[in-house]
Design an enzyme around this catalytic site. Structure first.
Site, PDB file in Angstrom:
ATOM      1  CG  HIS A  22     -19.867 -39.867 -10.994  1.00 17.36           C
ATOM      2  ND1 HIS A  22     -19.568 -40.774 -11.768  1.00 17.36           N
ATOM      3  CD2 HIS A  22     -18.855 -38.102 -10.985  1.00 17.36           C
ATOM      4  CE1 HIS A  22     -18.559 -39.551 -12.248  1.00 17.36           C
ATOM      5  NE2 HIS A  22     -18.571 -38.628 -11.894  1.00 17.36           N
ATOM      6  CD  GLU A  32     -13.834 -39.733 -13.019  1.00 13.10           C
ATOM      7  OE1 GLU A  32     -14.381 -39.346 -11.682  1.00 13.10           O
ATOM      8  OE2 GLU A  32     -14.609 -38.616 -13.180  1.00 13.10           O
TER       9      GLU A  32
END
Length: 217
Positions: free
Chosen positions: A171, A138
């Site tokens: 997410h 990420e």
């Protein structure tokens, strides 16, 4: 001058996307009675492989922007800000949670977090993804690639907004403000030290602390 994504940035992004979808292919090929195990271990394999590929790509990165072309802070400073970043991220998370609860009316718990905790409780090896591999991937994608790409176009704030919102949406959770705020902290750490290792350290340690606190308290 027209700004284009570098080869390293494109490959890192593709690796991230592939790591998300590879477990789906593994599930399709797995026997019906082993679907859950296929998902868990498929994720462990794909995220671990993806993180290592990105680390190798970063060693010969051709990503060029104001951040990567600036001298990195000394290693001791990178480590220091990485550790300080845990407290900054946790404080930002707490503030964002209060806003979400009292102003936006969102529930305190995160469905995404609960699913992760359940997976770790049943498959402890899954902690590797949450604590190490996912944060590495990420930070390379949302901070080094996306934030870095927009940094010279929109400025730091604009780049942080874009990259942090994308970070939050990925997410697949309703707590957009929460994840975006954390993304801002990691963006600041990256700019502060000009070294992607700083937000990686903070992200890895923060995820580890949060998971362990939720599991044992």
């Amino acid at each position: 001058m027209k700004k284009a994504l570098s080869h390293t940035a494109i490959v890192m992004t593709l690796v991230y996307i592939l790591a998300q979808f590879l477990p789906v292919l593994i599930i399709v090929l797995a026997p019906q009675s082993y679907q859950t195990e296929a998902l868990i271990y498929g994720n462990i394999f794909s995220f671990t492989a993806g993180a290592f590929v990105m680390l190798l790509l970063n060693r010969k990165s051709n990503i060029r922007n104001s951040i990567t072309l600036s001298p990195s802070a000394p290693r001791s400073t990178v480590i220091l800000w990485g550790i300080l970043g845990i407290f900054m991220a946790l404080a930002a998370q707490y503030a964002a949670t209060l806003i979400e609860i009292f102003l936006l009316g969102l529930p305190m718990g995160s469905e995404n977090t609960q699913q992760i905790l359940l997976s770790i409780d049943k498959y402890p090896l899954y902690l590797i993804i949450v604590s190490i591999m996912a944060p590495i991937m990420e930070e390379f994608v949302f901070r080094k690639v996306i934030f870095g790409f927009f940094y010279d176009i929109t400025g730091g704030v604009g780049a942080a907004v874009i990259s942090s919102l994308l970070f939050a949406f990925m997410h697949f959770d309703s707590h957009i403000l929460l994840y975006s705020t954390i993304g801002f902290v990691f963006s600041y750490l990256y700019v502060k030290t000009k070294n992607i290792a700083t937000p990686i350290i903070a992200h890895v340690l923060m995820n580890t602390v949060v998971v362990l606190l939720n599991l044992f308290l």
